[in-house]
Each structure stands twice: as C-alpha cells, then as structure tokens.
Design a protein around this motif. Sequence first.
Motif, PDB file in Angstrom:
ATOM      1  N   ASN A 137      -0.961  11.883   0.502  1.00  0.00           N
ATOM      2  CA  ASN A 137      -0.474  10.535   0.649  1.00  0.00           C
ATOM      3  C   ASN A 137      -1.646   9.685   1.239  1.00  0.00           C
ATOM      4  O   ASN A 137      -2.652   9.961   1.477  1.00  0.00           O
ATOM      5  CB  ASN A 137       0.700  10.837   1.993  1.00  0.00           C
ATOM      6  N   LYS A 138      -1.062   8.462   1.244  1.00  0.00           N
ATOM      7  CA  LYS A 138      -2.032   7.287   1.489  1.00  0.00           C
ATOM      8  C   LYS A 138      -2.743   7.449   3.086  1.00  0.00           C
ATOM      9  O   LYS A 138      -3.737   6.698   3.504  1.00  0.00           O
ATOM     10  CB  LYS A 138      -1.472   5.910   1.375  1.00  0.00           C
ATOM     11  N   PHE A 148      -7.766  13.561  -2.824  1.00  0.00           N
ATOM     12  CA  PHE A 148      -6.674  12.415  -3.059  1.00  0.00           C
ATOM     13  C   PHE A 148      -7.071  11.446  -4.456  1.00  0.00           C
ATOM     14  O   PHE A 148      -6.311  10.544  -4.453  1.00  0.00           O
ATOM     15  CB  PHE A 148      -6.815  11.549  -1.843  1.00  0.00           C
ATOM     16  N   LYS A 194      -7.396   6.735  -6.956  1.00  0.00           N
ATOM     17  CA  LYS A 194      -6.402   5.703  -6.700  1.00  0.00           C
ATOM     18  C   LYS A 194      -6.398   5.545  -5.110  1.00  0.00           C
ATOM     19  O   LYS A 194      -5.835   4.743  -4.444  1.00  0.00           O
ATOM     20  CB  LYS A 194      -4.966   6.084  -7.436  1.00  0.00           C
ATOM     21  N   ASN A 195      -6.459   6.556  -4.227  1.00  0.00           N
ATOM     22  CA  ASN A 195      -6.555   6.399  -2.754  1.00  0.00           C
ATOM     23  C   ASN A 195      -7.679   6.233  -2.013  1.00  0.00           C
ATOM     24  O   ASN A 195      -7.738   6.064  -0.815  1.00  0.00           O
ATOM     25  CB  ASN A 195      -5.976   7.759  -2.264  1.00  0.00           C
ATOM     26  N   TRP A 232      -7.338   3.089   0.093  1.00  0.00           N
ATOM     27  CA  TRP A 232      -6.856   3.119   1.450  1.00  0.00           C
ATOM     28  C   TRP A 232      -7.937   3.832   2.400  1.00  0.00           C
ATOM     29  O   TRP A 232      -7.797   3.260   3.527  1.00  0.00           O
ATOM     30  CB  TRP A 232      -5.467   4.298   1.292  1.00  0.00           C
TER      31      TRP A 232
END
Length: 477
Positions: free
Chosen positions: A160-161, A196, A199-200, A203
């Motif tokens: 998750n982010k 992750f 794309k993460n 974050w």
Amino acid sequence: MAYASFFIISILYCLQVGINIGVLPVVWPDEVLFYSPAISFANTGHLKTEVLSGLIPGMESKTLWMPPFYLLFSGFTLTIFPDSILTLRIANVCIVYLTAFGFYRLLKRFFIPEFGAQIAFASLLWEPLLFRFGTVARMEALTAFFFILSLFFATNKKVNKWNPFFAGVLLSLSALSHPIGASFGLVTLFLVYQNFKLKNIVWFLLGGIFPILCWMVYIHPNWDWFQIQFGAQLTRKQNLLNTFTIIDKIKIFSFGFGFPKIRILIILIQLFLLSFFTYKQIRNNGTLLNSWLLFWIWIISVFAALYTSSEGWYVYHSLFPLSLGMALLVQERTFVNRLPVIGISLSLFALVSMHHIHWSKTNSLEIQTSHFQHIQRSLSQSNAVYLQSLPDPYFYLKSKRPDLDILEFIPGELEIPSETYINTIRSRDSFVFYDETLINETIKDYLKQGSWIREEWEIPVPSNHWLHYKTIVYTKK
C-alpha cells in the motif's frame, strides 16, 4: 537454545555498558555541544547553544548548525529523566540495543537462518567500536535507528502507499538526526522499488520531503544564521576531505575497532570472500539473491559516505552491512563460515582486554576524578574559561562551580571571521587544551599577547588507555 544464546549476547552487552558508561568512553566536547541545546530546550523550549555564545553568530538564540531531531529527542529525554550527560548516554545505550534488535529482525525477513541472524546480532553488540561511538551522547545511534526502521517499512509485505510513505518519513528523520543518514537513501529506495514498484516511489519521496519542509520552516526566519552556522560546518568537511590522504582515511576508519589491524585484515578477507561468492552466484544463476544485493548496495553507500566525511564517528554505520556480510558468509558450507566466529571472538577478546586495561590494571574512575580535580584547582581563581579538552571536564566543573562561565571550542578549521568572536575570546581569563596544534590561530595570537601562567601534565595511564591525553591550562596572572 536460540533464546539462550540471544539472552547471552544481550546480557554481555548490558554488562559491559553498565561497567563502563559512567567513565568510558571519555566525555568528548561534541557531547557538550549537543547537550547545550538539548538542556536549553528542556528548560525553555528553545534550541540555544549557549556554550558557543559570542563565538558563532546566533548560537545564543537558535541552533542551526545541525539538523534538530537528535537535539529535540535529547531535550524531551531531559524533561523526563535527570538532567545529566549520563541520562543521554543511557538513552543511546537503549537505542543502540533496539536498533541491533531491529536489524536482527530485518535479517529474518530476508530468510537469514537463526544462527546467521544471531551472528550478525553479536557482531554488532560485542564490537568495541559500537560502544565507543554509539553509546556517547551524539546522534549516531538515533540516525541508525530511524534508518533501520525505514527498512522495516520498505520491506513490509502489505502493498500500500503508506509503507513507502513512512519509509520516506523515517529515512528523513534519520537525515534530520545527522545528514549522513541521507547517504543511505539508496538502500531504502532499492527496497521500496523492489517491494512496491515504481508507481509507489512517489509516496516514498513525499514522505521524505515532509520532515525536511518542517526543518526549512524552522530555518527560514534566520537564513543568515543558518548560512554561517551550517555553512561553516560544510566548509570544514570540504577542507578535511581535501586534506586527508587514503592512508589517513584508513586510520580514521580503523581507529575505534578492537585490535584494529587484525580487524581490518578480517574485513578485507570478508569483502574478498563475499566478492568471490557474488561472482559465483551470478555466474551460476545469472542473478543475486535479494540479501546479497542488499549487502552490496548498503556497504557501497556506507563506504562512499565514509570517504566523503572523513570522521571516525561515522564508522559506526559500517557495522550493520559488515554484520550482514558475516551472516551471509556463515551460510556457506565451506571453511569460510568460520570467519564470522573468528570476528566475534576478536571483538569479545577486545572487550575483555579493554576491561583489563581500564579496571584491573588501573581504576579509570579514580584517575579521571583526580584529573578533573587537578583542572578544578588550576581554575580556582578563574571566572570565565574556554575548553578544548579531552576528556572534557565541562560537566564536572559545572557540578562543582555552577557560577563558572564555560564556553566550548570552535574548531580552527571553521572559516569564521575572527572579528566575530575575538571580543568573546578576550573575555576569557583561562583556557584548557589537550593539543596545542589544534588551537584556533586567533586564540594562539591572543595567548602570545598577554601575561599567562601555563601548566601542562599528562594523565598517568598506559599509552593504549582511553584516558591517555595531555592537558594544558592557561590562566591570567
């Protein structure tokens, strides 16, 4: 059996710390410099480095010469526990242990067997360098603590982010404890990318930026002070980088280890063996296991940081990847798996030797107390003193003479105009040094001009004793 060995490793760490921490490592001027804003924060809510008042602009109002997180942590600690340098050292002792335990748990995430993980755990906690540089009231312990925590979030199985975000926040807090923490960012970034995906990473970057922005807000009203205070530090680091040779850097790296020449040899053998097995793994499989890839990214990041920093304190951070390397070697089914055991045995023997030198052959507490009493007698008629001394008598003098106006040293390498601090220097009626070659040139000139009583002595200990220093005291006639 695993619990028993884990318990033994932990107890030996606690015993050796408990015996020494009140006297050894010797109190460094750095500890006084970091204690000053911490106690100021505890008492007034403001970070002021009063032991540098009048020496560097803005010090009596705002501390900007270091990122603030360790100073804030120390300040909060001193609001809860007794106001002493021992409080901050004990806090670091606890942080070091928690970091080592976190490192042990991290290795388990990389499927390092229990024996290998405990080898790494012992390689950390039994190494005298960890005690020498990690348990003093400086920020090395907290910097490593937040960095290891960032790796925990970067390796969390929940995709998750928030995990990459908090990995970034914690890495940033590591850098805000000491800037060297930023140099380990590639290690955390690698794990974030691996677990992750690309794309993460945004974050992760957002998490890292947020604490930095808070620091910028704190700095902004006093940008001119920041340029002087922090800029002088950067200039000094640059000067050191240009001054030290490769031989100097090797000496700095090896200084804190137990039996440094043997330890350097073991490290070289370790790196050679790890390079050989890395080549063999790539040749046979076309790729590296994640734990091996982590080791190389980590150790290269640390060595690059150490090369550019050129200060012995930061060698503390090399213990973690080197211990990981030992955990990797112990898994090999050849004679090389004995090297980690040899390394741990050397560290343990160094600790025993250290105790023999400092407590069996000599009583370090009595020697240090006698030394500080000598300094106190020499300053009996003084009201304002400038210290550049090892071991630093600041806390002893303050306990005996609360009225004594004490300022700490400014390194001679800091390129600050002498007009900034010359009046403050002239207000001193006594000076205490441990090495006259390190005295600021402006102070040297001032001592040549006046009429001074000079006293010099050496602490009576063997040459390999941690209290082996000279003291020179100048007092006005």
